[in-house]
Design a protein around this motif. Structure first.
Motif, PDB file in Angstrom:
ATOM      1  N   ALA A 200       7.043   6.945  -2.961  1.00 17.82           N
ATOM      2  CA  ALA A 200       6.931   6.955  -4.381  1.00 17.82           C
ATOM      3  C   ALA A 200       6.108   6.322  -5.526  1.00 17.82           C
ATOM      4  CB  ALA A 200       8.655   7.040  -4.689  1.00 17.82           C
ATOM      5  N   GLU A 201       5.062   5.608  -4.587  1.00 19.24           N
ATOM      6  CA  GLU A 201       3.927   5.083  -6.116  1.00 19.24           C
ATOM      7  C   GLU A 201       3.732   6.037  -6.822  1.00 19.24           C
ATOM      8  OE1 GLU A 201       0.139   3.153  -7.392  1.00 19.24           O
ATOM      9  OE2 GLU A 201       0.893   5.342  -6.266  1.00 19.24           O
ATOM     10  N   GLU A 202       3.722   7.481  -6.140  1.00 16.84           N
ATOM     11  CA  GLU A 202       2.830   8.551  -6.948  1.00 16.84           C
ATOM     12  C   GLU A 202       3.966   8.683  -8.418  1.00 16.84           C
ATOM     13  OE1 GLU A 202      -0.061   8.558  -7.610  1.00 16.84           O
ATOM     14  OE2 GLU A 202      -1.730   8.341  -5.524  1.00 16.84           O
ATOM     15  N   LYS A 203       5.047   8.626  -7.680  1.00 15.26           N
ATOM     16  CA  LYS A 203       6.039   9.232  -8.424  1.00 15.26           C
ATOM     17  C   LYS A 203       7.076   8.083 -10.353  1.00 15.26           C
ATOM     18  CE  LYS A 203       6.739  13.221  -6.075  1.00 15.26           C
ATOM     19  NZ  LYS A 203       6.189  13.915  -6.626  1.00 15.26           N
TER      20      LYS A 203
ATOM     21  N   VAL B 243      -3.343  -2.520  -1.580  1.00 14.77           N
ATOM     22  CA  VAL B 243      -4.264  -1.858  -1.155  1.00 14.77           C
ATOM     23  C   VAL B 243      -4.769   0.196  -1.339  1.00 14.77           C
ATOM     24  CG1 VAL B 243      -3.712  -2.136   1.475  1.00 14.77           C
ATOM     25  CG2 VAL B 243      -6.091  -1.327   0.709  1.00 14.77           C
ATOM     26  N   ASP B 244      -4.921   0.062  -2.584  1.00 14.37           N
ATOM     27  CA  ASP B 244      -4.675   1.159  -2.832  1.00 14.37           C
ATOM     28  C   ASP B 244      -5.521   2.281  -3.131  1.00 14.37           C
ATOM     29  OD1 ASP B 244      -3.659   4.361  -4.132  1.00 14.37           O
ATOM     30  OD2 ASP B 244      -2.784   2.653  -5.912  1.00 14.37           O
ATOM     31  N   GLY B 245      -6.107   2.990  -2.098  1.00 14.71           N
ATOM     32  CA  GLY B 245      -7.182   4.136  -2.073  1.00 14.71           C
ATOM     33  C   GLY B 245      -8.289   3.586  -1.247  1.00 14.71           C
TER      34      GLY B 245
ATOM     35  N   VAL C 195      -8.322   9.400   0.870  1.00 14.30           N
ATOM     36  CA  VAL C 195      -8.764   8.527   0.290  1.00 14.30           C
ATOM     37  C   VAL C 195      -7.706   8.033   0.286  1.00 14.30           C
ATOM     38  CG1 VAL C 195     -10.034   7.254  -1.852  1.00 14.30           C
ATOM     39  CG2 VAL C 195     -10.561   9.036   0.652  1.00 14.30           C
ATOM     40  N   ASP C 196      -6.536   8.908  -1.510  1.00 16.33           N
ATOM     41  CA  ASP C 196      -5.532   7.824  -1.430  1.00 16.33           C
ATOM     42  C   ASP C 196      -4.331   8.012  -1.761  1.00 16.33           C
ATOM     43  OD1 ASP C 196      -4.068   7.007  -3.797  1.00 16.33           O
ATOM     44  OD2 ASP C 196      -4.686   8.409  -5.095  1.00 16.33           O
ATOM     45  N   ASN C 197      -3.320   7.918   0.146  1.00 13.80           N
ATOM     46  CA  ASN C 197      -3.886   6.454  -0.207  1.00 13.80           C
ATOM     47  C   ASN C 197      -3.627   6.152   1.500  1.00 13.80           C
ATOM     48  OD1 ASN C 197      -4.544   3.529  -0.223  1.00 13.80           O
ATOM     49  ND2 ASN C 197      -2.267   2.944  -0.605  1.00 13.80           N
ATOM     50  N   ALA C 198      -4.268   7.305   2.389  1.00 14.82           N
ATOM     51  CA  ALA C 198      -3.688   6.956   3.926  1.00 14.82           C
ATOM     52  C   ALA C 198      -5.074   6.209   4.367  1.00 14.82           C
ATOM     53  CB  ALA C 198      -3.718   8.380   5.105  1.00 14.82           C
TER      54      ALA C 198
ATOM     55  N   SER D 165       0.647  -1.267   0.122  1.00 16.86           N
ATOM     56  CA  SER D 165      -0.103   0.046  -0.032  1.00 16.86           C
ATOM     57  C   SER D 165       0.941   0.816   0.232  1.00 16.86           C
ATOM     58  CB  SER D 165      -0.885   0.426   0.957  1.00 16.86           C
ATOM     59  OG  SER D 165      -2.200   1.391   1.286  1.00 16.86           O
ATOM     60  N   HIS D 166       0.723   2.203  -0.696  1.00 17.89           N
ATOM     61  CA  HIS D 166       1.742   3.388  -1.097  1.00 17.89           C
ATOM     62  C   HIS D 166       1.667   4.213   0.017  1.00 17.89           C
ATOM     63  CE1 HIS D 166      -0.625   6.226  -3.215  1.00 17.89           C
ATOM     64  NE2 HIS D 166      -1.326   5.274  -3.481  1.00 17.89           N
ATOM     65  N   LEU D 167       2.471   4.828   0.694  1.00 19.51           N
ATOM     66  CA  LEU D 167       2.442   6.136   1.845  1.00 19.51           C
ATOM     67  C   LEU D 167       2.454   7.206   1.335  1.00 19.51           C
ATOM     68  CD1 LEU D 167       2.872   5.856   4.989  1.00 19.51           C
ATOM     69  CD2 LEU D 167       4.680   5.569   5.287  1.00 19.51           C
TER      70      LEU D 167
HETATM   71 ZN   LIG Z   1      -3.089   5.626  -4.878  1.00 17.30          ZN
END
Ligand SMILES: [Zn+2]
Length: 546
Positions: A368-371, A396-398, A335-338, A315-317
């Motif tokens: 750095a998932e979003e990167k 688990v993302d979102g 929501v995305d993604n706490a 899951s991305h932090l």
């Molecule tokens: Zn996400």
């Protein structure tokens, strides 16, 4: 079927309180805990948790603290919960981009952030690239699907113009894989091209709008700091998104109608051709080296043999951070993604108080998932445990807890026996599996399971399905409002109308999936004659489809 029952019994016996209602509640995922974790991680104090920032590091320390509280162990030879990912932040110098197209009629300048969208170079500080321009259809080479846009096309030393995305005729999951821009960059580089110019067809525009690229791409970007690796594999020097006007004039200059190409691309692969033009990019970049940790905790398995097999839940932090909003400047990423991290933490807490599953479970908060999935990619390239011991990767993302969903879209479920585990988990919370409503978006390649998939590991990326509320009616307004107005915006925060009873149910499903995979008699296996397995795990053992 549901392992939660087994755990509940164990927990009750340990405390000698069989039959207690309080105990049954304690054995469940807590919606309040998900809310509390989400609130902390999305607090303004963490300033958006962008990889490489102090806010991200605080979030990482928070997750590591939770892991310690649950009694998780560092992975492999790691001495703590951190896997430090060396990163490079790249930015453009002010007015650091000059881009022009030359034709027989003269030279036209195009402005970055208005006509085109390009970020800084990951490799060099100053460069001037000049190349002839060739249109190469989708820019895809997929031998298994008998598709090769580069066949018969000489692109050596050229800049290739390609359509974003992949043909609708591709099976959904492979369409995602071949749409992935890094995959396209690899294919272009292997064909000898030096730059990539991408076009957004009207279909693509629906879920990957030009306006978003125009604003975001010129901003500072992150990548791995690994020059040796860059030197060892063919790389594209620059990837440039073309704006609609600019693309139109480029093709009109060649006497080609771009709308016709877009239309053709929905039925048959558009043929490549050389454009009577060349491009010139002059770019000045700034590099800053930093590192940002993946946070990894292991709950060892209880079975002497199966404990050497690992189920990964990732899951991305970090959160998406875009241009500074006004007046709200912080991209809280609730929501995305706490919320996804919060659900994962609840799975870890529940599994640990139950003593763990038969297999080991590796909880992975990615950097750095979003990167560009950098943290998960780094993990797969530098695994703290051998990759062949990882039997499944579940994302688990979102936290789409806007209405009481009746269905779950479990991407990847139809490819391996993980799908059967997911279906049982869905039934345990009174939900069913539903098909992916937007296969064109390629979501299977858009979260942390994707690097694991490329390594041949069965994956699952589930999310609640939009609509079909269990409470009747079609209460999707909040969901749609999130997608259109708050996703990747500063307003993705705790003011959204999230339902924590629904978050609880979602966490319970995630728990059932992870526990079910950890305790299944057989490790997850790809199905026979599966198109994903054929590409990514051709030699892997197969299971019969149910
Ligand atoms: Zn996400």
């Amino acid at each position: 079927m549901l392992e939660g029952l087994g755990f509940r019994a164990v927990f009750a016996i340990v405390l000698g309180m069989v039959g207690s209602t309080a105990m049954a509640e304690a054995a469940m995922v807590s919606g309040e805990a998900i809310k509390a974790h989400t609130a902390f991680l999305s607090d303004d104090l963490l300033e958006g948790r962008e990889a490489g920032t102090r806010g991200y590091d605080i979030a990482a320390a928070y997750v590591a603290t939770q892991f310690a509280l649950y009694g998780l162990k560092p992975a492999g030879a790691n001495t703590d919960f951190y896997q430090r990912v060396p990163l490079r932040r790249r930015s453009l110098q002010p007015d650091g981009v000059r881009f022009e197209i030359r034709t027989k009629d003269g030279t036209t300048h195009y402005q970055n952030g208005r006509d085109i969208a390009v970020d800084a170079s990951p490799y060099t500080l100053a460069e001037d690239i000049e190349a002839e321009v060739v249109f190469a259809g989708w820019g895809i080479r997929a031998p298994g699907l008998r598709h090769d846009d580069y066949a018969g096309l000489n692109v050596k030393g050229k800049a290739v113009v390609i359509l974003e995305g992949a043909p609708a005729s591709f099976p959904g999951a492979l369409r995602a894989h071949y749409s992935w821009i890094q995959q396209k960059e690899r294919m272009a580089a292997q064909s000898g091209a030096i730059a990539l110019l991408t076009l957004k067809s009207p279909e693509r525009e629906q879920f990957s709008p030009w306006e978003r690229a125009r604003q975001a791409r010129p901003l500072p970007a992150l990548g791995w700091r690994d020059p040796a690796q860059a030197a060892n594999r063919p790389t594209i020097k620059a990837t440039i998104t073309l704006g609609p006007q600019m693309a139109r004039s480029l093709f009109a200059g060649a006497g080609r109608d771009i709308d016709e190409i877009y239309q053709q691309s929905t039925s048959s692969p558009p043929r490549g051709f050389k454009l009577p033009a060349s491009m010139r990019l002059s770019r000045r970049s700034v590099h800053e080296d930093l590192s940002s940790p993946n946070v990894i905790g292991v709950l060892p398995g209880t079975d002497p043999k199966l404990k050497n097999e690992y189920v990964v839940i990732a899951s991305h932090l970090d959160a998406w951070v875009g241009p500074k909003g006004n007046p709200d400047t912080i991209y809280n990423g609730a929501v995305d993604n706490a919320g996804g991290i919060a659900a994962m933490l609840e799975v870890a807490r529940l599994l640990s108080i139950g003593g763990g599953g038969k297999r080991s479970v590796l909880f992975f908060a990615t950097a750095a998932e979003e990167k560009g999935l950098l943290g998960a990619d780094y993990f797969v390239a530098h695994p703290p445990i051998p990759l062949n011991e990882i039997v499944a990767a579940i994302s688990v993302d979102g936290l789409m807890a806007f209405h009481d969903f009746a269905g779950i879209v479990a991407l990847g479920a139809e490819h391996s026996t993980l799908g059967e585990i997911s279906l049982a988990a869905a039934r345990s919370i009174d939900a069913i599996h539903m098909p992916d409503p937007i296969p064109a978006r390629g979501n299977l390649a858009l979260s942390d399971q994707y690097p694991f998939l490329r390594a041949g590991i069965p994956v699952l990326f589930p999310n609640p399905a939009r609509g079909n509320s269990r409470e009747g009616g079609d209460d999707v307004a909040a969901w749609d409002d999130y997608e259109s107005r708050h996703y990747h915006q500063p307003s993705d925060d705790m003011k959204l109308p999230l339902r924590w009873d629904v978050a609880q149910r979602w966490g319970q499903y995630m728990y059932a999936v992870v526990a079910g995979t950890a305790n299944a008699p057989d490790r997850p296996r790809w199905y026979e004659a599966d198109e994903l397995a054929a590409v990514f795990a051709p030699a892997a053992e197969r299971a019969k489809r149910p």
